[in-house]
Motif scaffolding. Structure first.
Motif, PDB file in Angstrom:
ATOM      1  N   LEU A  47      21.891  -5.105 -61.678  1.00 40.29           N
ATOM      2  CA  LEU A  47      22.197  -4.106 -60.653  1.00 40.29           C
ATOM      3  C   LEU A  47      21.667  -2.713 -60.978  1.00 40.29           C
ATOM      4  CD1 LEU A  47      25.887  -5.073 -59.827  1.00 40.29           C
ATOM      5  CD2 LEU A  47      23.896  -5.382 -58.359  1.00 40.29           C
ATOM      6  N   ASN A  48      21.474  -2.422 -62.253  1.00 35.06           N
ATOM      7  CA  ASN A  48      21.096  -1.085 -62.669  1.00 35.06           C
ATOM      8  C   ASN A  48      19.683  -0.720 -62.212  1.00 35.06           C
ATOM      9  OD1 ASN A  48      21.548   1.364 -63.976  1.00 35.06           O
ATOM     10  ND2 ASN A  48      20.658   0.640 -65.887  1.00 35.06           N
ATOM     11  N   THR A  49      19.491   0.553 -61.875  1.00 31.59           N
ATOM     12  CA  THR A  49      18.172   1.059 -61.509  1.00 31.59           C
ATOM     13  C   THR A  49      17.252   0.973 -62.723  1.00 31.59           C
ATOM     14  OG1 THR A  49      19.128   2.574 -59.898  1.00 31.59           O
ATOM     15  CG2 THR A  49      16.906   3.081 -60.646  1.00 31.59           C
ATOM     16  N   PRO A  50      16.073   0.376 -62.591  1.00 29.10           N
ATOM     17  CA  PRO A  50      15.140   0.285 -63.722  1.00 29.10           C
ATOM     18  C   PRO A  50      14.836   1.660 -64.300  1.00 29.10           C
ATOM     19  CG  PRO A  50      14.361  -1.047 -61.888  1.00 29.10           C
ATOM     20  CD  PRO A  50      15.534  -0.247 -61.381  1.00 29.10           C
ATOM     21  N   GLY A  51      14.763   1.722 -65.616  1.00 27.83           N
ATOM     22  CA  GLY A  51      14.422   2.972 -66.289  1.00 27.83           C
ATOM     23  C   GLY A  51      15.617   3.784 -66.745  1.00 27.83           C
ATOM     24  N   ILE A  52      16.817   3.455 -66.271  1.00 28.38           N
ATOM     25  CA  ILE A  52      18.008   4.187 -66.714  1.00 28.38           C
ATOM     26  C   ILE A  52      18.534   3.494 -67.970  1.00 28.38           C
ATOM     27  CG2 ILE A  52      20.376   4.845 -66.165  1.00 28.38           C
ATOM     28  CD1 ILE A  52      19.567   5.191 -63.287  1.00 28.38           C
ATOM     29  N   PRO A  53      18.588   4.208 -69.094  1.00 30.09           N
ATOM     30  CA  PRO A  53      19.025   3.573 -70.343  1.00 30.09           C
ATOM     31  C   PRO A  53      20.508   3.212 -70.304  1.00 30.09           C
ATOM     32  CG  PRO A  53      18.695   5.926 -70.657  1.00 30.09           C
ATOM     33  CD  PRO A  53      18.239   5.608 -69.262  1.00 30.09           C
ATOM     34  N   LYS A  54      20.867   2.206 -71.117  1.00 29.07           N
ATOM     35  CA  LYS A  54      22.263   1.774 -71.171  1.00 29.07           C
ATOM     36  C   LYS A  54      23.185   2.866 -71.709  1.00 29.07           C
ATOM     37  CE  LYS A  54      21.807  -3.166 -71.349  1.00 29.07           C
ATOM     38  NZ  LYS A  54      22.193  -4.406 -72.001  1.00 29.07           N
ATOM     39  N   SER A  55      22.629   3.821 -72.426  1.00 29.91           N
ATOM     40  CA  SER A  55      23.458   4.895 -72.984  1.00 29.91           C
ATOM     41  C   SER A  55      23.977   5.839 -71.893  1.00 29.91           C
ATOM     42  CB  SER A  55      22.661   5.700 -74.016  1.00 29.91           C
ATOM     43  OG  SER A  55      21.505   6.269 -73.415  1.00 29.91           O
ATOM     44  N   ARG A  57      25.313   6.274 -67.738  1.00 26.93           N
ATOM     45  CA  ARG A  57      26.017   5.495 -66.724  1.00 26.93           C
ATOM     46  C   ARG A  57      25.018   4.898 -65.743  1.00 26.93           C
ATOM     47  NH1 ARG A  57      30.778   7.679 -62.734  1.00 26.93           N
ATOM     48  NH2 ARG A  57      31.350   5.655 -61.949  1.00 26.93           N
ATOM     49  N   GLY A  58      25.166   3.616 -65.483  1.00 25.94           N
ATOM     50  CA  GLY A  58      24.249   2.930 -64.590  1.00 25.94           C
ATOM     51  C   GLY A  58      24.380   3.371 -63.145  1.00 25.94           C
ATOM     52  N   ILE A  59      23.307   3.200 -62.408  1.00 25.57           N
ATOM     53  CA  ILE A  59      23.275   3.498 -60.977  1.00 25.57           C
ATOM     54  C   ILE A  59      22.700   2.267 -60.289  1.00 25.57           C
ATOM     55  CG2 ILE A  59      22.268   4.958 -59.181  1.00 25.57           C
ATOM     56  CD1 ILE A  59      22.012   7.163 -61.329  1.00 25.57           C
ATOM     57  N   VAL A  60      23.386   1.774 -59.265  1.00 25.25           N
ATOM     58  CA  VAL A  60      22.898   0.594 -58.557  1.00 25.25           C
ATOM     59  C   VAL A  60      21.512   0.889 -57.991  1.00 25.25           C
ATOM     60  CG1 VAL A  60      23.301  -0.984 -56.628  1.00 25.25           C
ATOM     61  CG2 VAL A  60      25.217  -0.223 -58.021  1.00 25.25           C
ATOM     62  N   ASP A  61      20.602  -0.020 -58.247  1.00 24.67           N
ATOM     63  CA  ASP A  61      19.220   0.113 -57.801  1.00 24.67           C
ATOM     64  C   ASP A  61      19.160   0.144 -56.273  1.00 24.67           C
ATOM     65  OD1 ASP A  61      16.505  -0.005 -57.361  1.00 24.67           O
ATOM     66  OD2 ASP A  61      16.211  -1.912 -58.402  1.00 24.67           O
ATOM     67  N   PRO A  62      18.720   1.257 -55.680  1.00 26.62           N
ATOM     68  CA  PRO A  62      18.656   1.329 -54.212  1.00 26.62           C
ATOM     69  C   PRO A  62      17.602   0.388 -53.621  1.00 26.62           C
ATOM     70  CG  PRO A  62      17.672   3.291 -55.182  1.00 26.62           C
ATOM     71  CD  PRO A  62      18.257   2.485 -56.307  1.00 26.62           C
ATOM     72  N   LYS A  63      16.697  -0.122 -54.461  1.00 30.35           N
ATOM     73  CA  LYS A  63      15.636  -1.009 -53.980  1.00 30.35           C
ATOM     74  C   LYS A  63      15.926  -2.484 -54.292  1.00 30.35           C
ATOM     75  CE  LYS A  63      12.140   2.545 -54.600  1.00 30.35           C
ATOM     76  NZ  LYS A  63      10.967   2.957 -55.356  1.00 30.35           N
ATOM     77  N   ILE A  64      17.174  -2.790 -54.659  1.00 27.20           N
ATOM     78  CA  ILE A  64      17.514  -4.160 -55.032  1.00 27.20           C
ATOM     79  C   ILE A  64      17.359  -5.094 -53.831  1.00 27.20           C
ATOM     80  CG2 ILE A  64      19.992  -3.977 -54.590  1.00 27.20           C
ATOM     81  CD1 ILE A  64      20.391  -5.637 -57.185  1.00 27.20           C
ATOM     82  N   CYS A  65      16.870  -6.276 -54.086  1.00 33.16           N
ATOM     83  CA  CYS A  65      16.653  -7.270 -53.043  1.00 33.16           C
ATOM     84  C   CYS A  65      18.003  -7.720 -52.471  1.00 33.16           C
ATOM     85  CB  CYS A  65      15.909  -8.455 -53.658  1.00 33.16           C
ATOM     86  SG  CYS A  65      15.828  -9.912 -52.627  1.00 33.16           S
ATOM     87  N   GLU A  66      18.094  -7.805 -51.155  1.00 30.61           N
ATOM     88  CA  GLU A  66      19.345  -8.187 -50.505  1.00 30.61           C
ATOM     89  C   GLU A  66      19.789  -9.591 -50.913  1.00 30.61           C
ATOM     90  OE1 GLU A  66      21.236  -8.682 -46.057  1.00 30.61           O
ATOM     91  OE2 GLU A  66      19.539  -7.337 -46.306  1.00 30.61           O
ATOM     92  N   LEU A  67      18.861 -10.503 -51.096  1.00 30.01           N
ATOM     93  CA  LEU A  67      19.205 -11.864 -51.522  1.00 30.01           C
ATOM     94  C   LEU A  67      19.848 -11.868 -52.909  1.00 30.01           C
ATOM     95  CD1 LEU A  67      16.141 -13.960 -50.284  1.00 30.01           C
ATOM     96  CD2 LEU A  67      18.481 -14.008 -49.403  1.00 30.01           C
ATOM     97  N   LYS A  68      19.311 -11.039 -53.803  1.00 31.83           N
ATOM     98  CA  LYS A  68      19.870 -10.927 -55.148  1.00 31.83           C
ATOM     99  C   LYS A  68      21.289 -10.363 -55.078  1.00 31.83           C
ATOM    100  CE  LYS A  68      17.245  -9.368 -58.557  1.00 31.83           C
ATOM    101  NZ  LYS A  68      16.525  -8.422 -59.437  1.00 31.83           N
TER     102      LYS A  68
END
Length: 89
Positions: A47-55, A57-68
């Protein structure tokens, strides 16, 4: 574990051994040994936006595929069904 296996599609580990505090060698506390369930990625990573390190707080990827998203939240729904099983006891 059997209830979870019977009432949901959640993958559950095989219990190798369990003991109470009295049964444990040092009487430290109850214990459980179960098989490891191999996984390649966590829900957080999916779910995390690519490029945001685990250290950070994660942000839900706004471009995530709806099927996923539907698949992930469908699996989460299986986990939430467990609360219903608990309430029915």
């Amino acid at each position: 574990m059997r209830c979870i296996q019977d009432q949901s599609s959640i993958t559950t580990p095989f219990i190798v051994h369990f003991s109470t505090k009295k049964e444990s060698p040092l009487a430290v506390g109850p214990s459980i040994i179960m098989e490891y369930i191999d996984h390649h990625i966590t829900m957080y990573d999916l779910l995390n936006t690519p490029g945001i390190p685990k250290s950070k707080r994660g942000i839900v990827d706004p471009k995530i595929c709806e099927l996923k998203l539907k698949a992930l939240y469908g699996q989460l729904g299986d986990v939430l069904k467990l609360s219903r099983l608990y309430l029915l006891r």
